[in-house]
Design an enzyme around this catalytic site. Structure first.
Site, PDB file in Angstrom:
ATOM      1  N   SER A   8      83.064 132.658  61.055  1.00 56.13           N
ATOM      2  CA  SER A   8      84.141 133.510  61.687  1.00 56.13           C
ATOM      3  C   SER A   8      85.476 132.862  61.791  1.00 56.13           C
ATOM      4  O   SER A   8      85.679 132.069  62.525  1.00 56.13           O
ATOM      5  CB  SER A   8      83.715 134.049  62.675  1.00 56.13           C
ATOM      6  OG  SER A   8      84.905 135.017  63.350  1.00 56.13           O
ATOM      7  N   HIS A  32      83.618 135.578  57.422  1.00 58.17           N
ATOM      8  CA  HIS A  32      83.554 136.963  58.447  1.00 58.17           C
ATOM      9  C   HIS A  32      85.117 136.736  58.902  1.00 58.17           C
ATOM     10  O   HIS A  32      85.376 135.979  59.546  1.00 58.17           O
ATOM     11  CB  HIS A  32      82.396 136.561  59.471  1.00 58.17           C
ATOM     12  CG  HIS A  32      82.373 137.716  60.294  1.00 58.17           C
ATOM     13  ND1 HIS A  32      81.516 138.494  60.326  1.00 58.17           N
ATOM     14  CD2 HIS A  32      82.749 137.726  61.655  1.00 58.17           C
ATOM     15  CE1 HIS A  32      81.503 139.605  61.174  1.00 58.17           C
ATOM     16  NE2 HIS A  32      82.458 138.932  62.180  1.00 58.17           N
ATOM     17  N   ASP A  34      87.297 139.146  61.593  1.00 59.44           N
ATOM     18  CA  ASP A  34      87.363 139.842  62.655  1.00 59.44           C
ATOM     19  C   ASP A  34      88.721 140.683  63.100  1.00 59.44           C
ATOM     20  O   ASP A  34      89.619 139.927  63.195  1.00 59.44           O
ATOM     21  CB  ASP A  34      87.183 139.063  63.967  1.00 59.44           C
ATOM     22  CG  ASP A  34      85.657 138.598  63.983  1.00 59.44           C
ATOM     23  OD1 ASP A  34      84.860 139.610  63.994  1.00 59.44           O
ATOM     24  OD2 ASP A  34      85.453 137.508  64.036  1.00 59.44           O
ATOM     25  N   MET A  36      90.994 143.400  65.153  1.00 59.29           N
ATOM     26  CA  MET A  36      90.438 144.027  66.296  1.00 59.29           C
ATOM     27  C   MET A  36      91.961 144.910  66.626  1.00 59.29           C
ATOM     28  O   MET A  36      92.945 144.314  66.228  1.00 59.29           O
ATOM     29  CB  MET A  36      90.235 143.390  67.402  1.00 59.29           C
ATOM     30  CG  MET A  36      89.310 142.239  67.272  1.00 59.29           C
ATOM     31  SD  MET A  36      89.191 140.794  68.606  1.00 59.29           S
ATOM     32  CE  MET A  36      87.795 139.896  67.923  1.00 59.29           C
ATOM     33  N   HIS A  65      84.820 142.691  59.681  1.00 57.85           N
ATOM     34  CA  HIS A  65      84.223 143.398  60.695  1.00 57.85           C
ATOM     35  C   HIS A  65      85.327 144.239  61.439  1.00 57.85           C
ATOM     36  O   HIS A  65      86.300 143.356  62.062  1.00 57.85           O
ATOM     37  CB  HIS A  65      83.708 142.172  61.439  1.00 57.85           C
ATOM     38  CG  HIS A  65      82.920 142.758  62.772  1.00 57.85           C
ATOM     39  ND1 HIS A  65      82.769 141.817  63.832  1.00 57.85           N
ATOM     40  CD2 HIS A  65      82.853 144.049  63.222  1.00 57.85           C
ATOM     41  CE1 HIS A  65      82.288 142.618  64.741  1.00 57.85           C
ATOM     42  NE2 HIS A  65      82.645 143.819  64.574  1.00 57.85           N
ATOM     43  N   MET A  67      86.830 146.046  64.080  1.00 63.35           N
ATOM     44  CA  MET A  67      86.637 146.487  65.684  1.00 63.35           C
ATOM     45  C   MET A  67      87.849 147.216  65.777  1.00 63.35           C
ATOM     46  O   MET A  67      88.571 146.855  66.829  1.00 63.35           O
ATOM     47  CB  MET A  67      86.493 145.045  66.621  1.00 63.35           C
ATOM     48  CG  MET A  67      85.052 144.592  66.319  1.00 63.35           C
ATOM     49  SD  MET A  67      85.340 142.888  67.030  1.00 63.35           S
ATOM     50  CE  MET A  67      85.646 142.009  65.462  1.00 63.35           C
ATOM     51  N   MET A 140      75.731 142.951  67.296  1.00 61.74           N
ATOM     52  CA  MET A 140      76.485 142.174  68.231  1.00 61.74           C
ATOM     53  C   MET A 140      75.551 141.520  69.223  1.00 61.74           C
ATOM     54  O   MET A 140      75.022 142.121  69.992  1.00 61.74           O
ATOM     55  CB  MET A 140      77.649 143.035  69.081  1.00 61.74           C
ATOM     56  CG  MET A 140      78.751 143.478  67.975  1.00 61.74           C
ATOM     57  SD  MET A 140      79.538 142.134  67.030  1.00 61.74           S
ATOM     58  CE  MET A 140      80.126 141.043  68.222  1.00 61.74           C
ATOM     59  N   ASP A 180      76.085 138.572  65.321  1.00 67.55           N
ATOM     60  CA  ASP A 180      77.403 138.152  65.473  1.00 67.55           C
ATOM     61  C   ASP A 180      77.743 137.840  67.149  1.00 67.55           C
ATOM     62  O   ASP A 180      77.501 138.780  67.687  1.00 67.55           O
ATOM     63  CB  ASP A 180      78.381 139.101  64.861  1.00 67.55           C
ATOM     64  CG  ASP A 180      80.039 138.624  65.069  1.00 67.55           C
ATOM     65  OD1 ASP A 180      80.108 137.726  65.449  1.00 67.55           O
ATOM     66  OD2 ASP A 180      80.743 139.326  64.574  1.00 67.55           O
TER      67      ASP A 180
HETATM   68  C1  DX5 Z   1      83.576 138.620  68.411  1.00 66.78           C
HETATM   69  C2  DX5 Z   1      83.590 138.684  66.937  1.00 66.78           C
HETATM   70  C3  DX5 Z   1      82.795 137.370  66.261  1.00 66.78           C
HETATM   71  C4  DX5 Z   1      83.427 136.087  66.807  1.00 66.78           C
HETATM   72  C5  DX5 Z   1      82.117 135.115  67.123  1.00 66.78           C
HETATM   73  O1  DX5 Z   1      84.111 140.122  68.681  1.00 66.78           O
HETATM   74  O2  DX5 Z   1      82.934 139.744  66.149  1.00 66.78           O
HETATM   75  O3  DX5 Z   1      82.692 137.515  64.907  1.00 66.78           O
HETATM   76  O4  DX5 Z   1      84.368 135.761  66.194  1.00 66.78           O
HETATM   77  O5  DX5 Z   1      82.659 134.147  67.551  1.00 66.78           O
HETATM   78  P1  DX5 Z   1      81.466 133.141  68.389  1.00 66.78           P
HETATM   79  O6  DX5 Z   1      80.709 132.567  67.128  1.00 66.78           O
HETATM   80  O7  DX5 Z   1      82.495 132.067  68.870  1.00 66.78           O
HETATM   81  O8  DX5 Z   1      80.741 133.842  69.349  1.00 66.78           O
HETATM   82 ZN    ZN Z   2      82.609 139.678  64.107  1.00 67.32          ZN
END
Ligand code: DX5
Ligand code: ZN
Length: 221
Positions: A8, A32, A34, A36, A65, A67, A140, A180
């Site tokens: 990620s 990956h 993220d 947000m 991903h 969010m 998650m 994740d």
């Molecule tokens: C959190 C993200 C994850 C995050 C994971 O909301 O969806 O993808 O980057 O990070 P680690 O592996 O540090 O938990």
């Molecule tokens: Zn993620």
């Protein structure tokens, strides 16, 4: 253990993103990303300019991903960025009374693998009605919004339950389980055993002294 590793980028050094991608380009199977919005989750991350830039450098498929609320407004744009997989949250579909199956079909129509994500407080059974239409389910194992959180152990049981349902319905080959949050070499074997096939790992890869070696350790422990 045959799992795909998806580092990620959220945990990478944002001042040196190109170098971060390069660090794992060989050993990552997927990147990956993220996204947000500060509404669906209490944090902001990055959007199109960053995804577009990573797409130029990454030698492995991109997994976006989402969010965010109203993720459907951006499906097309992220597909255009070169996303190979896109997931959205069931919670986001519910907020607007949208049918997750229709949204998954919409994603597939754009030529991307379609994923449905759920936070740890959503019963895993809630995704069962959509399994026929999903290419993957993102479980998650921390609450979405931040990297570096502690893995929630009950996630293992949720993955096992989902795997059993997929197997019972003859969907196990078609619909993959992605996990994740808080994933690292210490739990990757258990997660694979439970049925996870795609492991997302942020901190355990990018905060390691040697991210390339960390990728290998997570995949082969
Ligand atoms: C959190 C993200 C994850 C995050 C994971 O909301 O969806 O993808 O980057 O990070 P680690 O592996 O540090 O938990
Ligand atoms: Zn993620």
């Amino acid at each position: 253990m045959s799992v795909l590793l998806a580092p990620s980028i959220l945990a990478a050094d944002f001042l040196n993103l190109g170098a971060g991608v390069e660090l794992v380009n060989e050993h990552a199977d997927i990147f990956h990303l993220d996204v947000m919005d500060g509404i669906l989750v209490p944090n902001l991350s990055f959007g199109f300019p960053v995804v577009d830039a990573i797409a130029k450098k990454a030698r492995k498929p991109l997994d976006v991903h989402l969010m965010i609320v109203k993720p459907w407004n951006y499906f097309q744009r992220f597909a255009k960025s070169g996303a190979h997989m896109i997931s959205f949250h069931l919670e986001a579909a519910r907020l607007d009374g949208k049918n997750a199956s229709e949204l998954l079909k919409e994603l597939k129509g754009l030529g991307v693998k379609a994923g449905l994500a759920i936070n740890p407080d959503i019963p895993v059974e809630d995704v069962f009605p959509y399994l026929d239409d999903a290419d993957f389910v993102l479980i998650m194992s921390v609450f979405a919004g931040f990297g570096g959180q502690k893995f929630i152990p009950e996630s293992i049981e949720r993955i096992e339950k989902l795997k059993a349902e997929l197997t019972r319905r003859g969907l196990a080959d078609k619909c993959k389980i992605e996990v994740d949050g808080g994933v690292g070499a210490g739990n990757s074997a258990d997660l694979a055993k439970a049925g996870a096939e795609i492991l997302v790992a942020g901190s355990s890869v990018f905060r390691a002294e040697n991210p390339a070696e960390a990728c290998v350790a997570i995949k082969h422990s």
